[in-house]
Design an enzyme around this catalytic site. Structure first.
Site, short mmCIF file in Angstrom:
data_model
loop_
_atom_site.label_atom_id
_atom_site.label_comp_id
_atom_site.label_asym_id
_atom_site.label_seq_id
_atom_site.Cartn_x
_atom_site.Cartn_y
_atom_site.Cartn_z
N TYR A 167 0.71 -1.18 -0.13
CA TYR A 167 0.19 -0.12 -0.06
C TYR A 167 0.85 1.19 -0.03
O TYR A 167 1.86 1.38 -0.55
CB TYR A 167 -0.96 0.06 1.23
CG TYR A 167 -1.67 -1.15 1.20
CD1 TYR A 167 -2.61 -1.52 0.33
CD2 TYR A 167 -1.38 -2.21 2.50
CE1 TYR A 167 -3.36 -2.78 0.28
CE2 TYR A 167 -2.21 -3.64 2.42
CZ TYR A 167 -3.21 -3.54 1.44
OH TYR A 167 -3.89 -4.87 1.53
N VAL A 226 -4.12 -7.91 6.72
CA VAL A 226 -4.29 -7.36 8.34
C VAL A 226 -4.31 -8.68 9.24
O VAL A 226 -4.27 -8.40 10.37
CB VAL A 226 -5.50 -6.54 8.44
CG1 VAL A 226 -5.02 -4.95 7.89
CG2 VAL A 226 -6.50 -7.20 7.85
O1 DON Z 1 -11.03 -5.93 3.34
C1 DON Z 1 -10.44 -5.86 4.49
O2 DON Z 1 -10.49 -4.57 5.10
C2 DON Z 1 -9.62 -6.98 4.93
N1 DON Z 1 -10.38 -8.18 4.82
C3 DON Z 1 -8.11 -7.08 4.29
C4 DON Z 1 -7.55 -6.07 4.44
C5 DON Z 1 -6.05 -6.07 4.42
O3 DON Z 1 -5.56 -7.29 4.71
C6 DON Z 1 -5.28 -4.89 4.24
N2 DON Z 1 -3.72 -5.57 4.45
N3 DON Z 1 -2.85 -5.30 5.11
#
Ligand code: DON
Length: 306
Positions: A241, A259
């Protein structure tokens, strides 16, 4: 190599628990912040691991390279590229404000939530259950692990609380970028993020991307080299990101975080890496995981930027 990985985890243990567990998906806040594991699958030499490499966690955004791969595979390069662009947004993974004008594919990329949600529509399948099962089965094949399943509690937790993703998906719908019912598309995305994985699975998947689509352990060609090239390029510029630039400086190879605390690291022509520790920095990336990758990169000279 196992001894070396043990040393890296020891040296980076000071960072374990630094940062915060993701809690916007309530179920993720139940993770143990002290877990720390790593697995490396080199092209030459033995698979190596250390710490909690066998611990299960949800894959979360580390599934995005696979959603992209499936969309490329099933719908082709130009449909994917038209629907979701390839430029970094420099914004958080769940941001809304990519553009002051009407949203188009050029404003987003496959590694942010909006891009990954849109790409679920390009996976093969009559229904969104079929699309998800197709993605899950391919993920199992790449990981060499037929037992991969979703974590029902995390899936439900995300489905109930996922209003930001719901809003992003409705934004895609409002701008004509998805036609199917939003809840169906989101269901596939939420399930995809809830797939349970380990450092070993991530390393095996990453190893295929590092080896032009060929499974390092079996020698089997899993997908065309041009798709590995596409995915690796996007991982380099967008995989971490708005932390991708700093990550390129410190670590220097394509990677994708989630995450849940996992990071998948692709070292072209050399190895696949999976690392896990659930406490995250402000950008949603594992703090201890990044430190471990940085140390590994320095010790083995892994930066693709030399
Ligand atoms: O959609 C979401 O917010 C989570 N299922 C995944 C986001 C995520 O893993 C961001 N990464 N670091």
């Amino acid at each position: 190599m196992n001894v070396l990985l043990d040393d890296i985890l020891k040296e980076c243990s000071q960072y374990v628990g630094q940062g915060k567990l993701a809690n916007y998906i309530p179920e993720l806040a139940n993770a143990d912040p002290n877990k720390f594991g790593i697995c490396v699958i080199p092209h030459e030499g033995e698979i190596a691991f250390a710490g909690d490499y066998y611990h299960h966690f949800t894959i979360q955004s580390a599934i995005k390279p696979l959603i992209l791969l499936m969309a490329l595979f099933d719908s082709g390069w130009s449909r994917v590229h038209d629907l979701v662009g390839v430029e970094a947004t420099g914004k958080p993974f769940d941001a809304f404000n990519y553009s002051d004008q009407a949203l188009t594919g050029a404003h987003i990329n496959p590694m942010i939530n909006t891009g990954a949600i849109a790409l679920c529509t390009l996976i093969k399948g009559e229904t969104y259950d079929e699309k998800f099962n197709h993605l899950l089965n391919f993920t199992r094949k790449l990981a060499g692990n037929p037992t991969m399943e979703i974590d029902e509690a995390v899936y439900r937790s995300e489905k109930i609380t996922g209003n930001k993703n719901r809003a992003l998906a409705y934004m895609l719908k409002a701008y004509g970028m998805i036609e199917d019912p939003v809840e169906d598309v989101l269901d596939c995305y939420f399930k995809a993020c809830s797939i349970l994985t380990t450092c070993t699975d991530l390393a095996r998947i990453a190893a295929v991307f590092s080896n032009q689509g060929k499974d390092v352990l079996t020698g089997k060609q899993m997908f065309e080299p041009k798709y590995a090239k596409y995915v690796n390029a996007i991982l380099t510029t967008c995989g971490m990101y708005d932390g991708s630039g700093e990550f390129a400086l410190r670590v220097g190879f394509p990677a994708k975080s989630g995450v849940g605390g996992g990071i998948l690291g692709v070292v072209p022509k050399r190895m696949g890496i999976g690392v896990y520790s659930p406490a995250l920095d402000k950008k949603g990336n594992s703090v201890a995981g990044i430190h471990a990758l940085e140390m590994l990169s320095r010790k083995f000279d892994l930066s693709i930027f030399l």
